[in-house]
Design a protein around this motif. Structure first.
Motif, PDB file in Angstrom:
ATOM      1  N   GLN A  39       0.877  -1.221  -0.006  1.00 33.91           N
ATOM      2  CA  GLN A  39       0.145  -0.098   0.096  1.00 33.91           C
ATOM      3  C   GLN A  39       0.679   1.195  -0.101  1.00 33.91           C
ATOM      4  N   LEU A  40       1.818   1.304   0.542  1.00 31.34           N
ATOM      5  CA  LEU A  40       2.943   2.279   0.797  1.00 31.34           C
ATOM      6  C   LEU A  40       3.349   2.580  -0.895  1.00 31.34           C
ATOM      7  N   LEU A  41       3.746   1.463  -1.480  1.00 28.56           N
ATOM      8  CA  LEU A  41       4.251   1.285  -2.872  1.00 28.56           C
ATOM      9  C   LEU A  41       3.127   2.026  -3.771  1.00 28.56           C
ATOM     10  N   LEU A  42       1.753   1.664  -3.403  1.00 30.11           N
ATOM     11  CA  LEU A  42       0.702   2.093  -4.368  1.00 30.11           C
ATOM     12  C   LEU A  42       0.528   3.887  -4.390  1.00 30.11           C
ATOM     13  N   ALA A  43       1.045   4.251  -3.147  1.00 29.82           N
ATOM     14  CA  ALA A  43       1.048   5.854  -3.228  1.00 29.82           C
ATOM     15  C   ALA A  43       2.252   6.464  -3.548  1.00 29.82           C
ATOM     16  N   ALA A  44       3.371   6.094  -3.135  1.00 32.12           N
ATOM     17  CA  ALA A  44       4.462   6.853  -3.384  1.00 32.12           C
ATOM     18  C   ALA A  44       4.705   7.397  -4.669  1.00 32.12           C
ATOM     19  N   PRO A  45       4.614   6.580  -5.634  1.00 27.66           N
ATOM     20  CA  PRO A  45       5.246   7.309  -6.970  1.00 27.66           C
ATOM     21  C   PRO A  45       4.266   8.403  -7.387  1.00 27.66           C
ATOM     22  N   TYR A  46       3.210   8.679  -6.926  1.00 21.25           N
ATOM     23  CA  TYR A  46       2.149   9.784  -7.502  1.00 21.25           C
ATOM     24  C   TYR A  46       2.668  10.908  -6.727  1.00 21.25           C
TER      25      TYR A  46
END
Length: 404
Positions: free
Chosen positions: A280-287
């Motif tokens: 879930q952290l990976l889901l948000a960080a790139p944005y």
């Protein structure tokens, strides 16, 4: 059940898979076409985002008033009837000159129907497959969503450009009608999973039972909020790059496909609980990087990387099923699905509102930051709960001492 071959040999999984595939393709193409139409007519990022994801807001109506139907309707009749309704509604949306209030009224009705449809579909999946096959089966359905979104957004973008947005809506309507036919003639007749008539009172009673457990509440929030906020980022792809929005959606779907394939088939059971929060952290960080308005090649890569994190929902769904009685699985999964989609609609509205005042890239970064904060807060709450359980297991420590 550990292999795809075993999964597709399971009776009735094939027709369920095919029905889901056709409907996802129709939903993907119709959403892109409708968002393009509304943005061209209004030049509003908020209205464009709401036209694509606004039906998700109506899911809360279905979840709170009608979700008991998910376990109390015959699955085959419910799935074919709902697909037929979506096909007719999408055909109406293609009518030229349709006023915006009428457009959003249709979107509202679609959302209410979809809330119950999610419970019917995933409750049937849990019924068709053995207990140890649910995660693999759900991952394959998610992979199907990814593939259909890749193809649907790519083909939808091509059709919008070469045919028209309204012509694309008619193609999507035909896909929905195909899905209705597959459900009607491919699925066998089954009785409802629960007795009694669907009602608002029955919906509220079961929702209260599902929400009464602290463990289930944490799982539901983890399924709804972080992912929903990132869908708010995706709802801005059209205003971020109107000419390349279809490709951004397609690359995002590719990342989701990769994540679901790995999580559903190759992650060992003892790693599943540990990987949910990092994903879930990976889901948000790139944005967060979209605030700098990266060039399109980098934007495509960021969308792929972030969407791998959507696979965390598979791991949380498995946890939810372990915490839910068998006779409530349809409504439990429907509540998950409708709550998730409602949050996506709320996030799309919030993201559109922020983008109206700032820019699409800045709004994406804001939503991503909020998703990271929620994920970290839920992980901390889960650690505290696990610590409390360990303390109660220690000799000489009573439950009463813990509550004072």
């Amino acid at each position: 059940m550990y292999t795809y071959r075993e999964l597709f040999r399971t009776p009735q999984f094939g027709p369920l898979f095919a029905t889901n595939a056709v409907q996802v393709a129709g939903s993907t193409m119709s959403g892109l076409a409708l968002g393009t139409l509304v943005y061209a007519a209004t030049d509003s990022p908020l209205l464009a985002a709401l036209s694509m994801f606004g039906s998700s807001l109506a899911q809360v109506i279905g979840a709170t008033l009608l979700m008991s139907a998910a376990d109390r309707l015959p699955p085959r009749a419910a799935m074919s009837g709902m697909a037929l309704a979506f096909g007719l509604a999408t055909a109406v949306l293609a009518v030229p000159g349709l006023p915006l209030p009428v457009v959003f009224a249709i979107i509202l009705v679609e959302g209410v129907i979809a809330a119950v449809g999610g419970g019917v579909r995933y409750g049937l999946l849990n019924e068709v497959l053995p207990k140890d096959g649910y995660l693999l089966g759900r991952s394959v359905l998610n992979m199907c969503v990814g593939l259909m979104q890749i193809g649907g957004f790519a083909l939808g973008g091509l059709l919008v450009t070469t045919l028209s947005a309204r012509g694309t809506l008619l193609v999507a309507a035909a896909l929905y009608l195909t899905g209705a036919a597959v459900a009607r003639f491919g699925l066998v007749r089954r009785p409802p999973r629960a007795t009694g008539r669907p009602s608002v009172a029955a919906t509220w009673r079961t929702n209260a039972v599902l929400w009464s457990s602290r463990s289930r509440r944490r799982v539901y929030l983890a399924l709804w909020v972080p992912n929903g906020l990132i869908v708010g980022c995706e709802s801005l792809f059209v205003p971020y790059s109107p000419e390349h929005a279809g490709l951004l959606f397609a690359f995002g779907a590719l990342g989701m496909l990769v994540g679901d394939t790995v999580a559903g088939r190759f992650v060992a059971r003892h790693w599943r609980g540990r990987l949910a929060t990092p994903l879930q952290l990976l889901l948000a960080a790139p944005y967060l990087l979209f605030a700098a308005r990266p060039a399109l090649p980098l934007a495509f890569a960021l969308a792929v990387l972030a969407s791998v994190g959507f696979s965390a929902s598979l791991l949380f769904q498995e946890r939810l099923m372990a915490l839910t009685p068998e006779e409530l699985t349809g409504q439990a999964l429907g509540l998950h699905s409708s709550g998730m989609l409602t949050m996506q609609g709320v996030a799309a509205a919030l993201a559109g509102a922020v983008a109206q005042r700032t820019s699409p890239g800045t709004a994406m970064a804001v939503m991503a930051g909020a998703s990271l904060a929620v994920t970290l807060a839920l992980a901390a709450a889960e650690r505290r709960a696990a610590g409390a359980v360990e303390d109660r297991a220690l000799p000489g420590v009573s439950d009463g001492a813990l509550t004072r």
